[in-house]
Design an enzyme around this catalytic site. Sequence first.
Site, PDB file in Angstrom:
ATOM      1  N   ARG A  35       0.818  -1.235   0.000  1.00 56.49           N
ATOM      2  CA  ARG A  35       0.000   0.000   0.000  1.00 56.49           C
ATOM      3  C   ARG A  35       0.846   1.276   0.000  1.00 56.49           C
ATOM      4  NH1 ARG A  35      -2.573  -3.393  -1.578  1.00 56.49           N
ATOM      5  NH2 ARG A  35      -4.407  -4.364  -0.640  1.00 56.49           N
ATOM      6  N   SER A  91     -11.512  -1.325   2.821  1.00 52.87           N
ATOM      7  CA  SER A  91     -10.857  -1.591   4.109  1.00 52.87           C
ATOM      8  C   SER A  91     -10.291  -0.286   4.654  1.00 52.87           C
ATOM      9  CB  SER A  91      -9.705  -2.580   3.932  1.00 52.87           C
ATOM     10  OG  SER A  91     -10.217  -3.803   3.492  1.00 52.87           O
ATOM     11  N   GLU A 107      -5.660   3.097   6.252  1.00 54.60           N
ATOM     12  CA  GLU A 107      -5.360   3.025   4.812  1.00 54.60           C
ATOM     13  C   GLU A 107      -6.077   4.176   4.094  1.00 54.60           C
ATOM     14  OE1 GLU A 107      -5.676  -0.905   3.026  1.00 54.60           O
ATOM     15  OE2 GLU A 107      -6.522   0.004   1.222  1.00 54.60           O
TER      16      GLU A 107
HETATM   17  C1  LIG Z   1     -15.918  -1.320  -2.017  1.00 58.03           C
HETATM   18  C2  LIG Z   1     -14.442  -1.078  -2.074  1.00 58.03           C
HETATM   19  C3  LIG Z   1     -13.573  -2.137  -2.262  1.00 58.03           C
HETATM   20  C4  LIG Z   1     -12.186  -1.922  -2.319  1.00 58.03           C
HETATM   21  N1  LIG Z   1     -11.371  -2.992  -2.518  1.00 58.03           N
HETATM   22  C5  LIG Z   1     -10.037  -2.793  -2.587  1.00 58.03           C
HETATM   23  C6  LIG Z   1      -9.147  -3.883  -2.808  1.00 58.03           C
HETATM   24  O1  LIG Z   1      -9.554  -5.021  -2.981  1.00 58.03           O
HETATM   25  N2  LIG Z   1      -7.814  -3.627  -2.860  1.00 58.03           N
HETATM   26  C7  LIG Z   1      -7.308  -2.352  -2.695  1.00 58.03           C
HETATM   27  O2  LIG Z   1      -6.075  -2.191  -2.761  1.00 58.03           O
HETATM   28  N3  LIG Z   1      -8.125  -1.306  -2.483  1.00 58.03           N
HETATM   29  C8  LIG Z   1      -9.457  -1.482  -2.425  1.00 58.03           C
HETATM   30  N4  LIG Z   1     -10.285  -0.415  -2.217  1.00 58.03           N
HETATM   31  C9  LIG Z   1      -9.711   0.931  -2.007  1.00 58.03           C
HETATM   32  C10 LIG Z   1      -9.500   1.769  -3.288  1.00 58.03           C
HETATM   33  O3  LIG Z   1     -10.430   1.392  -4.299  1.00 58.03           O
HETATM   34  C11 LIG Z   1      -8.079   1.648  -3.844  1.00 58.03           C
HETATM   35  O4  LIG Z   1      -7.123   2.091  -2.895  1.00 58.03           O
HETATM   36  C12 LIG Z   1      -7.890   2.452  -5.137  1.00 58.03           C
HETATM   37  O5  LIG Z   1      -6.625   2.168  -5.667  1.00 58.03           O
HETATM   38  C13 LIG Z   1      -7.998   3.967  -4.923  1.00 58.03           C
HETATM   39  O6  LIG Z   1      -8.069   4.563  -6.216  1.00 58.03           O
HETATM   40  P1  LIG Z   1      -8.865   5.940  -6.444  1.00 58.03           P
HETATM   41  O7  LIG Z   1      -8.689   6.344  -7.846  1.00 58.03           O
HETATM   42  O8  LIG Z   1     -10.237   5.854  -5.944  1.00 58.03           O
HETATM   43  O9  LIG Z   1      -7.983   6.887  -5.496  1.00 58.03           O
HETATM   44  P2  LIG Z   1      -8.505   8.184  -4.734  1.00 58.03           P
HETATM   45  O10 LIG Z   1      -9.323   7.769  -3.555  1.00 58.03           O
HETATM   46  O11 LIG Z   1      -9.088   9.137  -5.683  1.00 58.03           O
HETATM   47  O12 LIG Z   1      -7.105   8.751  -4.209  1.00 58.03           O
HETATM   48  C14 LIG Z   1      -6.295   7.974  -3.341  1.00 58.03           C
HETATM   49  C15 LIG Z   1      -4.909   8.655  -3.259  1.00 58.03           C
HETATM   50  O13 LIG Z   1      -4.298   8.576  -4.544  1.00 58.03           O
HETATM   51  C16 LIG Z   1      -3.889   9.871  -4.969  1.00 58.03           C
HETATM   52  N5  LIG Z   1      -4.021   9.941  -6.430  1.00 58.03           N
HETATM   53  C17 LIG Z   1      -5.115   9.696  -7.190  1.00 58.03           C
HETATM   54  N6  LIG Z   1      -4.832   9.891  -8.496  1.00 58.03           N
HETATM   55  C18 LIG Z   1      -3.537  10.283  -8.562  1.00 58.03           C
HETATM   56  C19 LIG Z   1      -2.657  10.649  -9.617  1.00 58.03           C
HETATM   57  N7  LIG Z   1      -3.057  10.685 -10.898  1.00 58.03           N
HETATM   58  N8  LIG Z   1      -1.378  10.996  -9.300  1.00 58.03           N
HETATM   59  C20 LIG Z   1      -0.951  10.994  -8.019  1.00 58.03           C
HETATM   60  N9  LIG Z   1      -1.735  10.680  -6.955  1.00 58.03           N
HETATM   61  C21 LIG Z   1      -3.019  10.316  -7.241  1.00 58.03           C
HETATM   62  C22 LIG Z   1      -4.849  10.830  -4.271  1.00 58.03           C
HETATM   63  O14 LIG Z   1      -4.286  12.135  -4.166  1.00 58.03           O
HETATM   64  C23 LIG Z   1      -5.026  10.151  -2.920  1.00 58.03           C
HETATM   65  O15 LIG Z   1      -3.973  10.518  -2.047  1.00 58.03           O
HETATM   66  C24 LIG Z   1     -11.671  -0.605  -2.174  1.00 58.03           C
HETATM   67  C25 LIG Z   1     -12.566   0.482  -2.004  1.00 58.03           C
HETATM   68  C26 LIG Z   1     -13.935   0.243  -1.964  1.00 58.03           C
HETATM   69  C27 LIG Z   1     -14.865   1.416  -1.807  1.00 58.03           C
END
Ligand SMILES: Cc1cc2nc3c(=O)[nH]c(=O)nc-3n(C[C@H](O)[C@H](O)[C@H](O)COP(=O)(O)OP(=O)(O)OC[C@H]3O[C@@H](n4cnc5c(N)ncnc54)[C@H](O)[C@@H]3O)c2cc1C
Length: 304
Positions: free
Chosen positions: A175, A226, A297
């Site tokens: 992570r 999570s 996380e």
């Molecule tokens: C129902 C559910 C299930 C999930 N299951 C999993 C799982 O199985 N495994 C897992 O690892 N995670 C899981 N997650 C968590 C999440 O989906 C992941 O961590 C995902 O990678 C976050 O991506 P996002 O685009 O939504 O990031 P965001 O929430 O938009 O941002 C997260 C971080 O990334 C940064 N960021 C975003 N885009 C960029 C960019 N272009 N450049 C630099 N920084 C950036 C943001 O500034 C922020 O700090 C789950 C979430 C939910 C709601």
Amino acid sequence: MGKMIISDDIEVRQNEDLSRYSTFKVGGRADFAAFPKNAEEFKSILFSLKENGQRYTVIGNGSNVLFDDDGYRGTVIFTKYMNNTEYIHMNDKIRVRAECGKSITELAFEAGKKHLLTGMEFAYGIPGSVGGALFMNAGAYGKQISDIVVCTECYDTASEKQMTISAPEHHFSYRKSAFSENKNLIVLSSVFELREGEGGEIFDLMNKYMKNRKEKQPLDFPSAGSVFKRPADGVYAGKLIEDAGLKGLRVGDAEVSEKHAGFIVNRANASSKDILELIEMVKDKVYGSSGVRLECEVIYIPSE
Ligand SMILES: Cc1cc2nc3c(=O)[nH]c(=O)nc-3n(C[C@H](O)[C@H](O)[C@H](O)COP(=O)(O)OP(=O)(O)OC[C@H]3O[C@@H](n4cnc5c(N)ncnc54)[C@H](O)[C@@H]3O)c2cc1C
């Protein structure tokens, strides 16, 4: 609310409701929300904001963040319109370049269904973007995004330079990545290596993972997945929370899920404050019952 100075061509909205852009469905209003459509627009926004000393944050799909009830003083840059993909065939290898806003679930589906490529099935069902997945080194079912990354095109807001980093330069661990350790580094697009596969097998695996998610996760309520990191290999935050008897614990409409104790769900109108309070209660109680200090996380984004 200050002024935001960027090109007229770029979509910018004022006083935008952040709860619409978070899978928790929580958050107040941002002074500005900007929606670049390509890397040039994205870089020009980042450049202008930095030149003018304005505060900003970048959001992909908002599935791992908790916005503040007071919103955000500054500009939230949403990458959701940067979602192009390009497939590159190189002898026996097949690579896909995806822009930072591309949904990794859609990418896994597109690679598997249209192109019969294997290697991304694990990402099917993770509701994140390419940028967010790289930042968090998202993973599931024993695989992580770090397993398939070849290189990433990024923009360094400190040096104001665009660069390509190789797989080892991502410094991936559980992570964590170069992006989570250095917030000046912004993902523009990334290249993943996949292999030719067998359509039926790819689909069976994706369906199996999705079925598993639906059975084990509280997908009918808003959440950010999570909430806590795995404290150590083989030690799961959800199990520690369940063992501490915390399933169903509530602050306002924020609740430790009855279905999966690692999730906090928004039962209806939870505030960011409710969720933060519940997170602290869970941390204290788990420390009391097991001696383990849980680490969040989910990323909290304060209003100022
Ligand atoms: C129902 C559910 C299930 C999930 N299951 C999993 C799982 O199985 N495994 C897992 O690892 N995670 C899981 N997650 C968590 C999440 O989906 C992941 O961590 C995902 O990678 C976050 O991506 P996002 O685009 O939504 O990031 P965001 O929430 O938009 O941002 C997260 C971080 O990334 C940064 N960021 C975003 N885009 C960029 C960019 N272009 N450049 C630099 N920084 C950036 C943001 O500034 C922020 O700090 C789950 C979430 C939910 C709601």
